[in-house]
Structures are given as C-alpha cells and as structure tokens.
Design an enzyme around this catalytic site. Sequence first.
Site, PDB file in Angstrom:
ATOM      1  N   THR A  69      15.861  -8.030  35.971  1.00  0.00           N
ATOM      2  CA  THR A  69      15.845  -8.696  36.836  1.00  0.00           C
ATOM      3  C   THR A  69      15.253 -10.078  36.049  1.00  0.00           C
ATOM      4  O   THR A  69      15.395 -11.157  35.552  1.00  0.00           O
ATOM      5  CB  THR A  69      15.538  -9.064  38.537  1.00  0.00           C
ATOM      6  OG1 THR A  69      16.535  -8.058  38.773  1.00  0.00           O
ATOM      7  CG2 THR A  69      16.436 -10.086  38.915  1.00  0.00           C
TER       8      THR A  69
ATOM      9  N   ASN B 181      26.707  -1.025  36.150  1.00  0.00           N
ATOM     10  CA  ASN B 181      26.585   0.724  37.409  1.00  0.00           C
ATOM     11  C   ASN B 181      27.558   0.785  38.614  1.00  0.00           C
ATOM     12  O   ASN B 181      26.742   1.828  39.531  1.00  0.00           O
ATOM     13  CB  ASN B 181      25.495  -0.521  37.938  1.00  0.00           C
ATOM     14  CG  ASN B 181      25.934  -1.858  38.406  1.00  0.00           C
ATOM     15  OD1 ASN B 181      26.641  -2.686  37.941  1.00  0.00           O
ATOM     16  ND2 ASN B 181      25.632  -2.475  39.627  1.00  0.00           N
TER      17      ASN B 181
ATOM     18  N   HIS C  39      12.923   1.821  36.626  1.00  0.00           N
ATOM     19  CA  HIS C  39      13.304   2.548  37.366  1.00  0.00           C
ATOM     20  C   HIS C  39      14.427   3.530  37.282  1.00  0.00           C
ATOM     21  O   HIS C  39      14.563   4.529  38.577  1.00  0.00           O
ATOM     22  CB  HIS C  39      12.783   1.720  38.691  1.00  0.00           C
ATOM     23  CG  HIS C  39      13.667   1.249  39.470  1.00  0.00           C
ATOM     24  ND1 HIS C  39      14.582   0.784  40.075  1.00  0.00           N
ATOM     25  CD2 HIS C  39      13.962  -0.532  38.792  1.00  0.00           C
ATOM     26  CE1 HIS C  39      15.198   0.186  40.628  1.00  0.00           C
ATOM     27  NE2 HIS C  39      14.812  -0.762  39.522  1.00  0.00           N
TER      28      HIS C  39
ATOM     29  N   THR D 297      -1.532 -11.087  34.111  1.00  0.00           N
ATOM     30  CA  THR D 297      -2.123  -9.436  33.673  1.00  0.00           C
ATOM     31  C   THR D 297      -1.061  -8.573  34.036  1.00  0.00           C
ATOM     32  O   THR D 297      -0.551  -8.734  35.158  1.00  0.00           O
ATOM     33  CB  THR D 297      -3.725  -9.383  34.885  1.00  0.00           C
ATOM     34  OG1 THR D 297      -4.736 -10.882  34.463  1.00  0.00           O
ATOM     35  CG2 THR D 297      -4.216  -8.058  33.866  1.00  0.00           C
TER      36      THR D 297
ATOM     37  N   GLN E  28      22.061   0.341  32.694  1.00  0.00           N
ATOM     38  CA  GLN E  28      22.239   1.522  33.270  1.00  0.00           C
ATOM     39  C   GLN E  28      22.627   2.535  32.045  1.00  0.00           C
ATOM     40  O   GLN E  28      22.807   3.988  31.532  1.00  0.00           O
ATOM     41  CB  GLN E  28      23.417   1.422  34.137  1.00  0.00           C
ATOM     42  CG  GLN E  28      23.585   0.396  35.180  1.00  0.00           C
ATOM     43  CD  GLN E  28      22.675   1.469  36.371  1.00  0.00           C
ATOM     44  OE1 GLN E  28      22.393   2.499  36.166  1.00  0.00           O
ATOM     45  NE2 GLN E  28      22.274   0.854  37.576  1.00  0.00           N
TER      46      GLN E  28
ATOM     47  N   CYS F  30      21.541  -4.480  45.776  1.00  0.00           N
ATOM     48  CA  CYS F  30      21.638  -5.327  45.758  1.00  0.00           C
ATOM     49  C   CYS F  30      22.682  -5.768  47.307  1.00  0.00           C
ATOM     50  O   CYS F  30      22.139  -6.910  47.999  1.00  0.00           O
ATOM     51  CB  CYS F  30      21.427  -6.745  45.383  1.00  0.00           C
ATOM     52  SG  CYS F  30      22.338  -6.653  44.159  1.00  0.00           S
TER      53      CYS F  30
ATOM     54  N   SER G 245      15.430  -1.513  32.304  1.00  0.00           N
ATOM     55  CA  SER G 245      14.134  -2.020  33.892  1.00  0.00           C
ATOM     56  C   SER G 245      14.150   0.193  33.795  1.00  0.00           C
ATOM     57  O   SER G 245      14.450   1.109  33.227  1.00  0.00           O
ATOM     58  CB  SER G 245      15.407  -1.677  34.679  1.00  0.00           C
ATOM     59  OG  SER G 245      14.716  -1.691  36.452  1.00  0.00           O
TER      60      SER G 245
HETATM   61  N1  PLP Z   1      21.125  -4.817  35.378  1.00  0.00           N
HETATM   62  C1  PLP Z   1      22.215  -3.723  36.116  1.00  0.00           C
HETATM   63  C2  PLP Z   1      23.347  -2.881  35.357  1.00  0.00           C
HETATM   64  C3  PLP Z   1      21.087  -2.654  37.392  1.00  0.00           C
HETATM   65  O1  PLP Z   1      22.004  -2.150  38.010  1.00  0.00           O
HETATM   66  C4  PLP Z   1      20.139  -3.647  37.837  1.00  0.00           C
HETATM   67  C5  PLP Z   1      19.967  -2.817  39.350  1.00  0.00           C
HETATM   68  O2  PLP Z   1      20.312  -2.122  40.370  1.00  0.00           O
HETATM   69  C6  PLP Z   1      19.471  -4.570  36.984  1.00  0.00           C
HETATM   70  C7  PLP Z   1      20.704  -5.067  36.336  1.00  0.00           C
HETATM   71  C8  PLP Z   1      18.409  -5.117  37.766  1.00  0.00           C
HETATM   72  O3  PLP Z   1      17.207  -3.880  37.205  1.00  0.00           O
HETATM   73  P1  PLP Z   1      16.293  -4.619  38.101  1.00  0.00           P
HETATM   74  O4  PLP Z   1      16.161  -3.556  39.449  1.00  0.00           O
HETATM   75  O5  PLP Z   1      14.965  -3.472  37.282  1.00  0.00           O
HETATM   76  O6  PLP Z   1      15.120  -6.241  38.565  1.00  0.00           O
END
Ligand code: PLP
Length: 379
Positions: A71, A150, A200, A235, A178, A323, A198
């Site tokens: 994000t 996603n 995670h 940092t 993704q 989200c 990302s």
């Molecule tokens: N873009 C996509 C396609 C995602 O699936 C996600 C997370 O669900 C994000 C952006 C946001 O990633 P982050 O959780 O690292 O902010």
Amino acid sequence: MAIYLDHNASTPVDPRVFDAMLPYFREEFGNPNSVHARGAVARRAIDRARAQVADLVNIDSGWVNFTASATEAVNTAVWSAFMLRSRQGCRVVVTAVEHAAVFEAARGLERFGIDVVTVPVAKSGSLDIDVLRCAMTDNVFLVAVMWANNETGVVFPIRAVADLCSERGVPLLVDAVQAAGRLDIELGALPVTYVALSSHKLYGPKGGGALIGSPRSIVPLVRGGGQEGGRRSGTENVAAVVGFGEAAFLARVEGNERNVATEALRNAFEKQLLNAVVACDVNGAEATRLTNTSSITIQGVDGDALVGMLDALGICISTGSACHSRSVIPSHVILAMTGSHKRATETVRVSFSHLNTAADIDILLRGLKQAVAALRAAR
Ligand code: PLP
C-alpha cells in the site's frame, strides 16, 4: 485446528524465513545506519535482502526500494508520477478491478484537480488492450494495471500494457502483489515504471513491501534521515526486510513446485464443487488465472453469511479483499465483471497454498455443502 484457505489475504511465515529473521531481533539489533560493526551487519543484511527481492523479479537491485507495505509502495508511486508529470498531465487511468490501495491513492489526487478514469473489464475478468488504448488520452500521466487480481486470480496482459504505455511515453504502475512468486516476472525486459510488491503474500512477514522503480522516478512520501537512498526515510525494519528477502529467495526457487501443487488442489476443488452444488460457477474460469485462486458465485447464498458459517466450522475463506471483509460492501471486482450487484453479494473467494492438502478440500467441500443447504433452506 482451523483450515486456512485465504492465502491471497495473507500467508503464514515460512519457518525458514522466521529463522532468518530471528537474529535481527536479538544479537544483531544494530541500526543499519550506524557506522560501527553492529550497524554494518544490519546494513549487509539489508543489501542481501535487496538482491534477493531483485532476483525474484529480475531487476537491478538498485531499483528495489523497501517500504512497510505494498500500500505504501503504491501510494509512493502514484505520488511520484503526480509530482513528476508534465504540465498537461491531469488524468490517471486505472482498471475497474484494482485493489483499494490503487483506487484510494489515485482518488487522493482528485483534490488537486486530477481525474481518475476507470477502464472496464470483460465479463471473464480479462482486460481488452484496445479498451485501455482508448482511455489513454494525451493528458494521462499514469496508468495503473494490476498483474493478477486478488479476488479472481485473473492475470492481465502486462507485456501488452507495458508496450502500449511505453509507446505513448506514459508511466505505468503495476500492482504485482498477487503475481510475485506465482508468475514469472522479468522486469529487466519490460518497460514498467513502478511495481509494488508485498512480503506477507509470499510467506514473508507483514510490514514488508517494496516499490520497484528507478531512483529518479521516485519522489519520497516519507522524508527525514535519507534512508533508502533518500527515497523512504525512517530506520529500516531490518528483521522484516531480511524476512522479505528470504521469502523472495524461496519463492524464486520453489515457485514452480508451489504452483503445481496449488493448481491440482484448486482444480480438484472446483470440479467437485460444481458437481456437488447446483447453481454455482467460477468467476474468471475462461481467463488465464493464478493457479491458487477460486472465486465462486453460489446463487441464493449470501457470501458474508457463508463465510461466517464456514468460520464457525473452522474453515477460513473470504468474500474478497481483506480490507473489505469486515464490511457489507459487495465485491467491486465481480460488480465490474458482471454488472450484477446480486452476484457480487453471492460470491466467495477460496485461495489455496501448497501447504493445503486433499483432506482440507474434503473438509471444505463438506462444510460448503452443509452451509449452502442451510442458507438456501432459510431463504
Ligand atoms: N494489492 C493487492 C492486489 C493486494 O491483494 C493487496 C493486499 O491484499 C495489496 C495491494 C496491499 O498489500 P499490503 O497488505 O502489503 O499493503
């Protein structure tokens, strides 16, 4: 033990990633910006992680800028393109199925008089390059197209999108959150200005992201001590960066094997589901999709209610992007694909991992049949 089938929302940290991170919470706690030996150890760890992330997407490591999330990476890219635009630039083009990170970052520019133009997708979820071309008027200063969706896993033709943007001289932002680790990404051979990643989503820790882009294409959102070459001050979260690097390394080495495993699970699930439950179908089935993602519409069954019932049975799936999972907003992705509000509320997402087993699918199918029957009976 709960059965977790929501890997597009987040993945567990791989134990090897966890082990790689641990020293940076304990003995190697130095600040990478300190000139002494402890600082140098942390600095070397960040340099190594940068090379590992660069290798995953085949780009020069000097283009990898660590952030705290995708994000943040997306917001930095949108801000940079806005700040660096030419005088006539007053329009951003995004697809109708982007993640909220992209939509909201772009909409944040509306207060500066910027127009956000949304490009529709086909019923299959795919993107028609000619439709995108029509939206690219001379005043566009940024195009944002995700690599893989996603919610549905539908993959967009990034090569063609990149060629189009490069022909027109328009910066392109690709949300590859993704796609990374699941598709071959060769950024060295692709004219893309910004790519967001990302940690995670690929078995790394939360709190790790990266914006891939040339140093001169980035205008910092966060200013201060000049870390990350002045492109992102603060940092560094050394342990998260190290974990992201290790996760990227493992994804590069094991990605193909993971894809084979998830595809077998996903296909078996969809086949059995379509046989077992009437009036249901798979969104994006005719398009090229990620191997791990199933977006299912079950007529007459509210997606949120279904997710809740399965949760009570110890099965974790979702209705769409994480989200939005705590609200009743129906999936904007399914809405964009089909135009049907009803369909958007009757859709759930199952996202597999190579860590899932055939037994997980049996339990999921049993749970789904039970919950669907109960919800349809209660109508
Ligand atoms: N873009 C996509 C396609 C995602 O699936 C996600 C997370 O669900 C994000 C952006 C946001 O990633 P982050 O959780 O690292 O902010």
